[in-house]
Design an enzyme around this catalytic site. Structure first.
Site, PDB file in Angstrom:
ATOM      1  N   ARG A  84       3.019  -9.637   1.233  1.00  0.00           N
ATOM      2  CA  ARG A  84       3.331  -9.620  -0.197  1.00  0.00           C
ATOM      3  C   ARG A  84       4.640  -8.900  -0.471  1.00  0.00           C
ATOM      4  O   ARG A  84       4.955  -7.895   0.172  1.00  0.00           O
ATOM      5  CB  ARG A  84       2.220  -8.906  -0.996  1.00  0.00           C
ATOM      6  CG  ARG A  84       0.898  -9.644  -1.050  1.00  0.00           C
ATOM      7  CD  ARG A  84       0.974 -10.894  -1.895  1.00  0.00           C
ATOM      8  NE  ARG A  84      -0.290 -11.609  -1.906  1.00  0.00           N
ATOM      9  CZ  ARG A  84      -0.463 -12.821  -2.419  1.00  0.00           C
ATOM     10  NH1 ARG A  84       0.558 -13.450  -2.963  1.00  0.00           N
ATOM     11  NH2 ARG A  84      -1.643 -13.407  -2.388  1.00  0.00           N
ATOM     12  N   GLY A  89       4.225  -1.719   3.392  1.00  0.00           N
ATOM     13  CA  GLY A  89       4.623  -2.167   4.725  1.00  0.00           C
ATOM     14  C   GLY A  89       5.687  -3.243   4.694  1.00  0.00           C
ATOM     15  O   GLY A  89       6.627  -3.240   5.504  1.00  0.00           O
ATOM     16  N   CYS A  90       5.576  -4.166   3.747  1.00  0.00           N
ATOM     17  CA  CYS A  90       6.534  -5.267   3.637  1.00  0.00           C
ATOM     18  C   CYS A  90       7.901  -4.756   3.200  1.00  0.00           C
ATOM     19  O   CYS A  90       8.936  -5.282   3.616  1.00  0.00           O
ATOM     20  CB  CYS A  90       6.020  -6.312   2.651  1.00  0.00           C
ATOM     21  SG  CYS A  90       4.459  -7.064   3.174  1.00  0.00           S
ATOM     22  N   THR A  91       7.915  -3.723   2.360  1.00  0.00           N
ATOM     23  CA  THR A  91       9.178  -3.130   1.923  1.00  0.00           C
ATOM     24  C   THR A  91       9.864  -2.415   3.084  1.00  0.00           C
ATOM     25  O   THR A  91      11.076  -2.554   3.285  1.00  0.00           O
ATOM     26  CB  THR A  91       8.937  -2.153   0.761  1.00  0.00           C
ATOM     27  OG1 THR A  91       8.352  -2.867  -0.338  1.00  0.00           O
ATOM     28  CG2 THR A  91      10.241  -1.512   0.310  1.00  0.00           C
ATOM     29  N   ALA A  94      11.286  -5.132   5.459  1.00  0.00           N
ATOM     30  CA  ALA A  94      12.453  -5.817   4.886  1.00  0.00           C
ATOM     31  C   ALA A  94      13.674  -4.902   4.861  1.00  0.00           C
ATOM     32  O   ALA A  94      14.800  -5.344   5.159  1.00  0.00           O
ATOM     33  CB  ALA A  94      12.124  -6.305   3.475  1.00  0.00           C
TER      34      ALA A  94
END
Length: 199
Positions: A84, A89-91, A94
């Site tokens: 998402r 974690g995705c931030t 990225a």
């Protein structure tokens, strides 16, 4: 769907149609049903292996630009799936790619992020964190599914944190299915150095 109308639960009700299931039994049955649904979702997915031809795709990015895998033939591609936009974690993942972006580009590779979020969500995420690479909107999860990266229990579904390194001929050179967001970019740089040196 009323639970008493299913043969699966025959014998779980008394003569008046009332349920005889205890709370713990209900929880167990719900868990079994969830596992069955999740198994069906995963069963319909492709199992990728190194050396396999990478499944083609055509998706729109955060700027509403259509991106096709075929457009990157002749280059290395880091195709990373993530759950998402703007989650912790995705931030981290990225932003690690953002910070190492030029080093990855020097190795002849492009970065493409994919999730089931829409282009608007991608645009907000990209702008907030200054991401210099495309984020692709796989809204129906079809591309994630073709790479064996879709997880879901209806109606919730998302891409798992999996990464595929695709070589200039369009074949899968490396697969990561156990990703640590904090270390993944450095891990990929090391792999790309090794892969490009062997060409």
């Amino acid at each position: 769907v009323r639970i008493e109308n299913t043969a699966l639960f025959a014998g779980c009700f008394d003569d008046t149609g009332g349920t005889m299931l205890s709370n713990s039994m209900r929880q167990i049955l719900v868990l079994i049903m969830c596992v069955l649904v999740m198994t069906q979702v995963r069963a319909g997915q492709s199992e990728m292996n190194t050396g396999s031809q990478a499944p083609e795709f055509s998706l729109y990015d955060q700027n509403n630009v259509q991106r096709r895998l075929a457009d990157y033939r002749g280059q290395w591609v880091v195709l990373y799936f993530y759950p998402r936009d703007d989650t912790p974690g995705c931030t981290v993942e990225a932003c690690q790619f953002r910070d190492d972006y030029f080093e990855i580009r020097k190795l002849g590779a492009v970065i493409l992020g994919v999730s089931v979020d829409d282009t608007k969500s991608h645009a907000e995420f990209s702008k907030k964190h200054g991401l210099p690479f495309p984020l692709l909107a796989d809204i129906d999860g079809a591309v994630a599914k073709s790479y064996g990266a879709l997880w879901g229990i209806w109606p919730v579904r998302f891409a798992q944190r999996h990464t595929f390194v695709i070589n200039p001929e369009g074949k899968i050179a490396k697969i990561y299915r156990d990703v640590d967001p904090k270390k993944h970019s450095a891990e990929l740089i090391a792999a790309l150095k090794e892969l490009t040196a062997s060409q």
